[in-house]
Write an enzyme that holds these catalytic residues in place. Sequence first.
Site, PDB file in Angstrom:
ATOM      1  N   GLY A  61     -15.308  43.849 -58.467  1.00 34.03           N
ATOM      2  CA  GLY A  61     -15.860  44.446 -57.257  1.00 34.03           C
ATOM      3  C   GLY A  61     -15.298  45.830 -56.964  1.00 34.03           C
ATOM      4  CG  ASN A  73     -13.361  41.253 -47.110  1.00 38.46           C
ATOM      5  OD1 ASN A  73     -14.165  42.086 -46.685  1.00 38.46           O
ATOM      6  ND2 ASN A  73     -12.079  41.514 -47.201  1.00 38.46           N
ATOM      7  CD  GLN A 132     -15.446  37.552 -49.901  1.00 39.49           C
ATOM      8  OE1 GLN A 132     -15.592  36.329 -49.802  1.00 39.49           O
ATOM      9  NE2 GLN A 132     -14.339  38.087 -50.387  1.00 39.49           N
ATOM     10  CB  ALA A 144     -16.797  36.906 -62.422  1.00 37.93           C
ATOM     11  CG  HIS A 145     -11.936  37.197 -58.671  1.00 36.24           C
ATOM     12  ND1 HIS A 145     -11.140  36.926 -57.589  1.00 36.24           N
ATOM     13  CD2 HIS A 145     -12.237  38.513 -58.592  1.00 36.24           C
ATOM     14  CE1 HIS A 145     -10.953  38.044 -56.886  1.00 36.24           C
ATOM     15  NE2 HIS A 145     -11.606  39.018 -57.476  1.00 36.24           N
ATOM     16  CB  CYS A 176       4.832  40.158 -39.201  1.00 33.91           C
ATOM     17  SG  CYS A 176       3.948  39.024 -38.155  1.00 33.91           S
TER      18      CYS A 176
END
Length: 375
Positions: free
Chosen positions: A72, A147, A175, A196-197, A319
């Site tokens: 991506g 996302n 996404q 793909a992942h 944080c």
Amino acid sequence: MKRIIYADNAATTRLSQRAFDVMTSYMLDDFANSSQPYSLARNAKLHLKIARQTIAECIGASPDEIFFTSGGTESDNWVIKSSLFSRRNIITAPIEHHAILNSCDVVKQLGIEVSYLSVDKSGMVNLDSLNQLINENSLVSVMLANNEIGTVQPILQLADITHSKGALFHTDAVQAVGHIPINVKQLGVDLLSASAHKFNGPKGIGFLYIRKGININPLINGGMQENGMRAGTENIASIIGMAEALKENVETIDHAGDHLRNLENKLIGGIFECGIDFIRNGIYQLPGNVSLSFKGQPGEGILHRLDLKGIMVSTGSACDSKNTQISHVLKAINLDENYAKGTIRISLGKDNTEEDISDMIAAIKSIFDIKAPGR
Ligand code: PLP
């Protein structure tokens, strides 16, 4: 061994068994370089051709409109940086992934004007703001689904406005591909990024859809792979794994969508019944994407406590030693800081079960009970 509940599928997904099987047989047997003329290489070339056809069919494209990339981030960089050759301005949204936003910062330094659409508190982009900003030299890039909060954008309407001015439209669909039905022709997009992942394929592989007739500059110069647009010996094992994973997800997309909606409803209902103060972010969310903002506890603290119980989620804030940093998406939707600091993203996948949901509800309840004894 502690039971692990993986609920961070928007970050990455587990490789599907079907994808793994086709990849191993390619790596061990049909491993040749597809550019060579002998018979073993012809097998590799055939695998590549079939994978391209499969992916094209899954999104309603033609095979020659699919260009393989490393994922991506690369697809997004390609689109945004190609604007340097043919566009004067980019219009995007403040809720985009950093692959878009940081690429825009680079082209801005090189003279491309970048402007941002306004978004409402659900993360939905404002169509009127596009009408005001656009001209024939624009590249418009708006993500299909966010996302962090899952909001699905009105891509067809955005593409229609873009084309009515003679401009180009790109969507980062990283996404969404493999999770909701996608047809590039019906969406009306010129360019679409995928990875793909995110749909149970391997990491480090993705594609860019480039509609026939759209001129964008090659990304990597060298050999004639990817029709000269992205040179370099193809990662065929990953490409065929990606095609298999996408095919599998598309075959089961309705079933997976119903399953995820059911889990989502049970999760939200269960947390609500515990009397915990929270907001669910986004609107028309992707199935399984549940961004929750809790009042009174930092998201990072919730994440670590869930981790101790074997539950993997993500956060919308991080944080440092002194402050809680709220993500650019939560800032863009103007979420009340008291809630924004306590944001976690639970992104369910097809392997999650009702038992996972009961365990997550119990874990969240126990975290809030610790902070609020006597509730
Ligand atoms: N775009 C969106 C919307 C994403 O969610 C991601 C990954 O989280 C990317 C782009 C980057 O994709 P990749 O990890 O394949 O580089």
